[in-house]
Scaffold this active site. Structure first.
Site, PDB file in Angstrom:
ATOM      1  N   ASN A 331      39.586  42.132 -82.363  1.00 23.19           N
ATOM      2  CA  ASN A 331      38.974  41.690 -83.621  1.00 23.19           C
ATOM      3  C   ASN A 331      37.459  41.914 -83.575  1.00 23.19           C
ATOM      4  OD1 ASN A 331      38.909  40.707 -86.207  1.00 23.19           O
ATOM      5  ND2 ASN A 331      39.668  38.658 -85.694  1.00 23.19           N
ATOM      6  N   HIS A 362      39.174  30.334 -88.990  1.00 19.13           N
ATOM      7  CA  HIS A 362      40.578  30.732 -88.889  1.00 19.13           C
ATOM      8  C   HIS A 362      41.495  29.874 -89.749  1.00 19.13           C
ATOM      9  CE1 HIS A 362      39.634  33.386 -85.451  1.00 19.13           C
ATOM     10  NE2 HIS A 362      40.772  33.948 -85.739  1.00 19.13           N
TER      11      HIS A 362
END
Length: 481
Positions: A331, A362
């Site tokens: 990521n 998140h």
């Protein structure tokens, strides 16, 4: 039936329902893949028929934004309005607060808006459901909004000498127009799965400033990445049910399986969860490349590099020999975002602050917070080991190979241990897993972080350069003998 109706109400178009029935895949996931394939074809058309050399930036902005909103509404229906509302609200805040304060205001508002939507998904929709819900694209849009606000702040409210070299490169000297702003946030290249890119890179792509006449066709790279992505999807669909993560907390499994076998199963169960991310991010990278976005010059061997906004390096992830190496290749654009808006700017405890921001970004599941809080301890311990133990193994190639093998295994176990709550999502199962390990890695990491000293950052950088030179000399001596 009411529950089922509520779950499917956010999936957008029902046009592909027959395909969903045939494949037994949820409609929202079918819509997502179909829109990404549509975006891939649109990207080829965009590059071939609307090149910056013969097309006005206005036209390219309008087309990119229009296609992005079409795919968003196809996937998420009216929930896609949140993309416009979040972007519009923060643009107004930028205008009202000015360059001096917009970075803090936009970070607070954009992250709060995202969090409210994520909390509503946890409690309105089925807890623990893994689906292509509308908050996924909002996570990318939040990165773009906050990155842009910080870059405008750097370019319009800070002096040149106050900026790091990276901040100077990304600094924005004028306020974007509404069309440029919404095009950056909602273009079809990245609205569904990213990756995040800098505003300057995107505007340069639209206006042709980043285009190089010597840049080769991306077709070969696109075919390679699309093939890789669908291979990863096939692997995931084939093995994800063979090694369910939930078995790591099954009572019969824990009572009847030797600890060594439990460790091996933990590694395999977490290994099989990664290909779905490889699929999504590699396909998203291919879409940008197909449009001509992402060219990063040529490598030392003369090969073209299309990795300017790539989000992962699969082999580097699977063979990482340190926690830092793993995070640096996983990521990637999110890691850059966290570094630029938090780690480089936080005056106190930047590592802890960065992991906490990552958890908030998140989502609302408690498992995310357990994962990233554990990540703080692992990061501190890994840093301490790397700076105190690693130099002892750089005296010869043989010792370094031994160190690499041991640290590869340790890195994989630590990553798996840390990420289990991220998959299990809720508190009870996550704590049950950690209890089955007696919180062992937490204890070890805390002891290592306390026992092994870590030098200040500027001294570490100086020592690192010295060690690299020593290592090169060692290799050269071994070759001559």
């Amino acid at each position: 039936m009411e529950e089922e109706s509520r779950l499917t109400s956010c999936t957008g178009s029902s046009l592909l329902q027959p395909l969903s029935d045939i494949t037994s895949l949820p409609l929202d996931q079918v819509n997502f893949v179909a829109c990404q394939l549509g975006a891939l074809l649109s990207a080829f058309w965009f590059r071939l028929f609307l090149p910056p050399s013969s097309t006005r930036p206005l036209t390219r902005h309008l087309v990119a934004t229009g296609l992005g909103l079409y795919f968003a509404f196809f996937c998420f229906g009216w929930y896609a309005l949140h993309f416009l509302l979040q972007s519009g609200l923060t643009y107004v805040i930028m205008l009202l607060t000015g360059a001096q304060h917009m970075h803090k205001s936009c970070l607070l508002v954009a992250l709060s808006y995202l969090s409210l939507c994520q909390i509503s998904c946890v409690y309105v929709f089925h807890y623990g459901m893994y689906s292509a819900d509308f908050t996924g694209p909002m996570m990318v849009i939040t990165q773009k909004i906050t990155s842009l606000a910080f870059e405008i702040h750097d370019g319009m409210a800070r002096k040149e000498e106050q900026l790091t070299p990276g901040q100077k490169l990304l600094a924005i000297r004028r306020m974007p127009s509404p069309l440029e702003y919404f095009s950056y946030n909602c273009n079809f290249l990245g609205i569904l799965a990213g990756p995040t890119c800098s505003y300057n890179d995107y505007i340069g792509f639209i206006e042709g400033r980043k285009s190089e006449p010597s840049a080769p066709s991306p077709n070969t790279e696109v075919v390679k990445k699309v093939s890789t992505s669908f291979f990863c999807l096939l692997v995931f669909l084939s093995v994800c049910k063979v090694f369910p993560v939930e078995r790591n907390i099954d009572d019969d499994f824990l009572s009847s399986t030797p600890r060594c076998a439990q460790v091996i199963y933990l590694y395999l169960s977490m290994l099989t969860t990664r290909p779905k991310y490889y699929f999504v991010w590699t396909l998203a990278d291919a879409i940008n490349n197909a449009a001509g976005f992402g060219f990063n010059g040529y490598g030392s061997d003369g090969s073209a590099r299309w990795d300017r906004i790539s989000n992962l390096r699969i082999l580097n992830i699977e063979f990482a020999t340190s926690f830092k190496d793993f995070l640096d290749n996983w990521n990637i654009q999110t890691a850059h975002w966290l570094k630029r808006v938090c780690y480089e700017r936080c005056p106190y405890y930047p590592t802890a602050a960065t992991f906490i921001l990552s958890a908030m970004w998140h989502g609302a599941y408690p498992g995310y917070y357990l994962t990233f809080l554990t990540g703080i301890f692992i990061t501190l311990a890994a840093r301490a080991v790397r700076h105190n133990v690693r130099p002892l193994f750089l005296r010869s190639q043989t010792l370094k190979r031994v160190y690499d093998v041991v640290t590869w295994a340790a890195t994989q176990i630590c990553i798996c241990y840390m990420v289990v709550p991220f998959v299990l999502l809720s508190v009870g199962p996550s704590l049950k897993f950690y209890r089955s390990w007696y919180f062992g890695l937490h204890v070890v990491c805390i002891l290592l972080a306390v026992a092994l000293p870590v030098k200040p950052r500027h001294l570490r950088l100086k020592e690192q350069r010295h060690l690299q030179a020593t290592h090169r000399n060692c290799i050269q001596r071994e070759k001559t003998t």
